[in-house]
Design a protein around this motif. Structure first.
Motif, PDB file in Angstrom:
ATOM      1  N   ALA A 116     -21.551  26.087  35.746  1.00  0.00           N
ATOM      2  CA  ALA A 116     -20.972  25.343  36.868  1.00  0.00           C
ATOM      3  C   ALA A 116     -19.701  25.987  37.397  1.00  0.00           C
ATOM      4  O   ALA A 116     -18.779  26.311  36.649  1.00  0.00           O
ATOM      5  N   ARG A 117     -19.670  26.169  38.715  1.00  0.00           N
ATOM      6  CA  ARG A 117     -18.490  26.654  39.429  1.00  0.00           C
ATOM      7  C   ARG A 117     -18.007  25.596  40.425  1.00  0.00           C
ATOM      8  O   ARG A 117     -17.068  25.797  41.157  1.00  0.00           O
ATOM      9  N   GLY A 118     -18.708  24.477  40.446  1.00  0.00           N
ATOM     10  CA  GLY A 118     -18.418  23.333  41.304  1.00  0.00           C
ATOM     11  C   GLY A 118     -19.403  22.239  40.949  1.00  0.00           C
ATOM     12  O   GLY A 118     -20.393  22.486  40.262  1.00  0.00           O
ATOM     13  N   ILE A 119     -19.123  21.032  41.419  1.00  0.00           N
ATOM     14  CA  ILE A 119     -19.992  19.877  41.183  1.00  0.00           C
ATOM     15  C   ILE A 119     -20.126  19.140  42.510  1.00  0.00           C
ATOM     16  O   ILE A 119     -19.168  19.032  43.265  1.00  0.00           O
ATOM     17  N   SER A 120     -21.305  18.596  42.769  1.00  0.00           N
ATOM     18  CA  SER A 120     -21.502  17.765  43.948  1.00  0.00           C
ATOM     19  C   SER A 120     -21.879  16.355  43.497  1.00  0.00           C
ATOM     20  O   SER A 120     -22.975  16.123  42.998  1.00  0.00           O
ATOM     21  N   ALA A 121     -20.944  15.437  43.658  1.00  0.00           N
ATOM     22  CA  ALA A 121     -21.169  14.032  43.313  1.00  0.00           C
ATOM     23  C   ALA A 121     -21.818  13.354  44.513  1.00  0.00           C
ATOM     24  O   ALA A 121     -21.134  12.921  45.434  1.00  0.00           O
ATOM     25  N   LYS A 122     -23.127  13.303  44.495  1.00  0.00           N
ATOM     26  CA  LYS A 122     -23.865  12.738  45.625  1.00  0.00           C
ATOM     27  C   LYS A 122     -24.145  11.267  45.386  1.00  0.00           C
ATOM     28  O   LYS A 122     -24.495  10.862  44.288  1.00  0.00           O
ATOM     29  N   SER A 123     -23.994  10.493  46.450  1.00  0.00           N
ATOM     30  CA  SER A 123     -24.304   9.069  46.381  1.00  0.00           C
ATOM     31  C   SER A 123     -25.195   8.693  47.565  1.00  0.00           C
ATOM     32  O   SER A 123     -25.202   9.365  48.599  1.00  0.00           O
ATOM     33  N   PHE A 124     -25.948   7.627  47.352  1.00  0.00           N
ATOM     34  CA  PHE A 124     -26.867   7.133  48.374  1.00  0.00           C
ATOM     35  C   PHE A 124     -26.640   5.655  48.687  1.00  0.00           C
ATOM     36  O   PHE A 124     -26.629   5.251  49.838  1.00  0.00           O
ATOM     37  N   GLU A 125     -26.474   4.864  47.633  1.00  0.00           N
ATOM     38  CA  GLU A 125     -26.409   3.413  47.829  1.00  0.00           C
ATOM     39  C   GLU A 125     -25.612   2.786  46.688  1.00  0.00           C
ATOM     40  O   GLU A 125     -25.716   3.212  45.534  1.00  0.00           O
ATOM     41  N   PHE A 126     -24.849   1.748  47.034  1.00  0.00           N
ATOM     42  CA  PHE A 126     -23.993   1.085  46.065  1.00  0.00           C
ATOM     43  C   PHE A 126     -24.411  -0.367  45.887  1.00  0.00           C
ATOM     44  O   PHE A 126     -24.883  -1.005  46.831  1.00  0.00           O
ATOM     45  N   ASP A 127     -24.200  -0.887  44.672  1.00  0.00           N
ATOM     46  CA  ASP A 127     -24.459  -2.304  44.435  1.00  0.00           C
ATOM     47  C   ASP A 127     -23.222  -3.116  44.838  1.00  0.00           C
ATOM     48  O   ASP A 127     -22.228  -2.561  45.309  1.00  0.00           O
ATOM     49  N   ASP A 138     -20.969  -4.347  43.114  1.00  0.00           N
ATOM     50  CA  ASP A 138     -19.770  -4.003  42.347  1.00  0.00           C
ATOM     51  C   ASP A 138     -19.235  -2.605  42.670  1.00  0.00           C
ATOM     52  O   ASP A 138     -18.274  -2.150  42.049  1.00  0.00           O
ATOM     53  N   GLY A 139     -19.882  -1.914  43.606  1.00  0.00           N
ATOM     54  CA  GLY A 139     -19.429  -0.591  43.997  1.00  0.00           C
ATOM     55  C   GLY A 139     -20.002   0.539  43.169  1.00  0.00           C
ATOM     56  O   GLY A 139     -19.566   1.688  43.298  1.00  0.00           O
ATOM     57  N   ASN A 140     -20.983   0.250  42.318  1.00  0.00           N
ATOM     58  CA  ASN A 140     -21.619   1.293  41.517  1.00  0.00           C
ATOM     59  C   ASN A 140     -22.776   1.913  42.281  1.00  0.00           C
ATOM     60  O   ASN A 140     -23.532   1.212  42.943  1.00  0.00           O
ATOM     61  N   GLU A 141     -22.933   3.211  42.157  1.00  0.00           N
ATOM     62  CA  GLU A 141     -24.059   3.898  42.780  1.00  0.00           C
ATOM     63  C   GLU A 141     -25.309   3.475  42.018  1.00  0.00           C
ATOM     64  O   GLU A 141     -25.322   3.490  40.789  1.00  0.00           O
ATOM     65  N   ILE A 142     -26.340   3.064  42.739  1.00  0.00           N
ATOM     66  CA  ILE A 142     -27.509   2.476  42.065  1.00  0.00           C
ATOM     67  C   ILE A 142     -28.417   3.517  41.412  1.00  0.00           C
ATOM     68  O   ILE A 142     -29.229   3.159  40.558  1.00  0.00           O
ATOM     69  N   ASN A 143     -28.292   4.776  41.776  1.00  0.00           N
ATOM     70  CA  ASN A 143     -29.161   5.816  41.227  1.00  0.00           C
ATOM     71  C   ASN A 143     -28.524   6.619  40.096  1.00  0.00           C
ATOM     72  O   ASN A 143     -29.245   7.238  39.316  1.00  0.00           O
ATOM     73  N   THR A 144     -27.206   6.650  40.040  1.00  0.00           N
ATOM     74  CA  THR A 144     -26.500   7.514  39.104  1.00  0.00           C
ATOM     75  C   THR A 144     -25.378   6.765  38.415  1.00  0.00           C
ATOM     76  O   THR A 144     -24.565   6.120  39.076  1.00  0.00           O
ATOM     77  N   ASP A 145     -25.334   6.855  37.105  1.00  0.00           N
ATOM     78  CA  ASP A 145     -24.238   6.313  36.310  1.00  0.00           C
ATOM     79  C   ASP A 145     -23.109   7.347  36.330  1.00  0.00           C
ATOM     80  O   ASP A 145     -23.167   8.364  35.635  1.00  0.00           O
ATOM     81  N   PHE A 146     -22.100   7.118  37.144  1.00  0.00           N
ATOM     82  CA  PHE A 146     -21.026   8.088  37.325  1.00  0.00           C
ATOM     83  C   PHE A 146     -20.191   8.280  36.058  1.00  0.00           C
ATOM     84  O   PHE A 146     -19.706   9.380  35.800  1.00  0.00           O
ATOM     85  N   VAL A 147     -20.031   7.240  35.258  1.00  0.00           N
ATOM     86  CA  VAL A 147     -19.290   7.390  34.005  1.00  0.00           C
ATOM     87  C   VAL A 147     -20.052   8.349  33.094  1.00  0.00           C
ATOM     88  O   VAL A 147     -19.464   9.261  32.506  1.00  0.00           O
ATOM     89  N   ARG A 148     -21.353   8.166  33.005  1.00  0.00           N
ATOM     90  CA  ARG A 148     -22.173   9.052  32.172  1.00  0.00           C
ATOM     91  C   ARG A 148     -22.116  10.500  32.686  1.00  0.00           C
ATOM     92  O   ARG A 148     -21.991  11.435  31.903  1.00  0.00           O
ATOM     93  N   MET A 149     -22.199  10.664  34.010  1.00  0.00           N
ATOM     94  CA  MET A 149     -22.133  12.014  34.576  1.00  0.00           C
ATOM     95  C   MET A 149     -20.782  12.665  34.292  1.00  0.00           C
ATOM     96  O   MET A 149     -20.717  13.832  33.895  1.00  0.00           O
ATOM     97  N   LEU A 150     -19.699  11.928  34.493  1.00  0.00           N
ATOM     98  CA  LEU A 150     -18.383  12.511  34.246  1.00  0.00           C
ATOM     99  C   LEU A 150     -18.174  12.831  32.771  1.00  0.00           C
ATOM    100  O   LEU A 150     -17.486  13.804  32.436  1.00  0.00           O
ATOM    101  N   GLN A 151     -18.800  12.061  31.895  1.00  0.00           N
ATOM    102  CA  GLN A 151     -18.709  12.373  30.467  1.00  0.00           C
ATOM    103  C   GLN A 151     -19.422  13.686  30.164  1.00  0.00           C
ATOM    104  O   GLN A 151     -18.916  14.516  29.409  1.00  0.00           O
ATOM    105  N   ILE A 152     -20.577  13.899  30.766  1.00  0.00           N
ATOM    106  CA  ILE A 152     -21.314  15.162  30.600  1.00  0.00           C
ATOM    107  C   ILE A 152     -20.461  16.326  31.105  1.00  0.00           C
ATOM    108  O   ILE A 152     -20.340  17.366  30.449  1.00  0.00           O
ATOM    109  N   ILE A 153     -19.855  16.140  32.261  1.00  0.00           N
ATOM    110  CA  ILE A 153     -19.026  17.181  32.871  1.00  0.00           C
ATOM    111  C   ILE A 153     -17.810  17.474  31.991  1.00  0.00           C
ATOM    112  O   ILE A 153     -17.476  18.631  31.723  1.00  0.00           O
ATOM    113  N   ARG A 154     -17.162  16.429  31.532  1.00  0.00           N
ATOM    114  CA  ARG A 154     -15.984  16.592  30.672  1.00  0.00           C
ATOM    115  C   ARG A 154     -16.368  17.256  29.346  1.00  0.00           C
ATOM    116  O   ARG A 154     -15.677  18.153  28.869  1.00  0.00           O
ATOM    117  N   ASP A 155     -17.479  16.812  28.735  1.00  0.00           N
ATOM    118  CA  ASP A 155     -17.923  17.388  27.465  1.00  0.00           C
ATOM    119  C   ASP A 155     -18.213  18.882  27.590  1.00  0.00           C
ATOM    120  O   ASP A 155     -18.076  19.629  26.622  1.00  0.00           O
TER     121      ASP A 155
END
Length: 172
Positions: free
Chosen positions: A106-117, A119-136
């Protein structure tokens, strides 16, 4: 491939660090993989003299298979050729696995979103889980935002930014 040389020189002129390209083509997985390795290697070798990186986004076709694209990048094996994992471009492929597979390059990341519930969460992607993968993976670079949903694009980008910031606070 040589058509991309002008984008390398333009990127240098503009002070950019990279150009984004796709790895695609017609044929079998193996044929497209071999052609992608060859083309990316040539382009990255050209770009190296300009101080420009070539980053490949998972962007449909075979490239939406994280393992396939990671194998392409491993075969290119040049420090200025890497990935731009896009949360939303994996199709039926497991997006979390795909990002994990692409993070070593990775030389960059694209946080793509389509739709929110509500509560403001993206319905297709768990952003906390993604950021944990990126951080790890030890990534500390830029995360771009794309909103491809219905409605106001500016509001979608701001909602995605807010979601990234919330996720980051949860991981601290």
């Amino acid at each position: 491939m040589e058509n991309h040389y002008k984008w390398v020189t333009a990127a240098e002129y503009l002070g950019c660090h990279s150009i984004r390209v796709n790895a695609s083509g017609r044929g079998s997985r193996e044929d497209v993989q071999a052609a992608s390795v060859d083309g990316l290697r040539q382009l990255a070798q050209f770009a190296r003299d300009y101080g420009i990186s070539v980053i490949v986004e998972n962007h449909g076709g075979y490239s939406s298979d994280g393992l396939w694209l990671a194998q392409v990048l491993a075969s290119v094996d040049l420090p200025n050729c890497g990935s731009l994992p896009d949360f939303g471009n994996f199709g039926d492929y497991d997006r979390y696995l795909g990002v994990r597979q692409l993070m070593p390059y990775a030389r960059g990341i694209s946080a793509k979103s389509f739709e929110f519930d509500a509560d403001g969460n993206e319905i297709n992607t768990d952003f906390v889980r993604m950021l944990q993968i990126i951080r790890d993976a030890g990534y500390r670079g830029h995360i771009g935002i794309e909103f491809e949903g219905e409605g106001d694009e500016d509001l979608g980008v701001l909602a995605t930014k807010k979601l990234l910031q919330q996720a980051e606070r949860l991981l601290v």
